[in-house]
Design a protein around this motif. Structure first.
Motif: not given
Length: 196
Positions: A55-59, A64-67, A75-85, A168-175
């Protein structure tokens, strides 16, 4: 009382099968066999080689990207903090076709989660993508540090080594966003093991 049975002239009956207007038939008729007309199923993709992948955290810190190092991610997990929730996007980088949908099961950390993905064209890349609210309990599959297995029907199975980064990324997005430290900790541990 005598019964009357209509009698058709034999000449008329003989003429019926031959009634066709050859001028109305298309000239460019093409015959094909039913076997040729059947759509052959696509060959499933092999599971990618994930030994050495991580896993690598994007710039920008929003994904985060897995490869494999220096290669496109699996595989990529990305967090959109602009939406509610806040929403977490799950992206499996395997080619899909317009209109296709799939269930993407991920197994690990004592959990089995299934995510609905759609084939989407993003930045010129056909890929599988789905979004869920960051608080969705299905995302708990990422919050442990054990191995994961993610299988896309026809797209192979990903064996993902255990890591604290996705949790940690999922928890970061949740927070709503905070500094990530798991990648730095894992690098320190790896360097410590190499030094021994």
């Amino acid at each position: 009382m005598a019964r009357i049975v209509p009698v058709f002239p034999i000449a008329l009956l003989a003429a019926l099968p031959g009634c066709s207007n050859s001028a109305s038939e298309p000239d460019d008729v093409q015959r094909i066999s039913l076997a040729e007309a059947r759509h052959a199923a696509e060959t499933p993709l092999p599971s990618p080689e994930t030994e050495g992948a991580g896993w690598v955290v994007s710039e920008n810190g929003q994904a985060i990207h897995f490869g494999q190092p220096e290669e496109p991610p699996f595989l990529t997990l990305s967090c959109n903090l602009r939406t509610e929730p806040a929403q977490l996007h799950i992206i499996r980088h395997v080619t899909g076709r317009p209109g296709q949908k799939a269930l993407f099961p991920i197994i690990g950390n004592g959990t089995i989660s299934r995510f609905k993905l759609d084939a989407a064209l993003v930045d010129g890349e056909w890929r599988w993508e789905g979004a869920v609210p960051a608080r969705d309990p299905k995302l708990d599959v990422f919050t442990g540090s054990r191995e994961l297995e993610a299988t896309l029907p026809g797209g192979g199975s990903l064996a993902i080594a255990g890591s604290r980064i996705p949790g940690e990324f999922v928890n970061w997005c949740r927070a709503g966003g905070r500094v990530q430290q798991a990648q730095a900790k894992e690098q320190e541990e790896a360097e410590g093991r190499e030094a021994e």
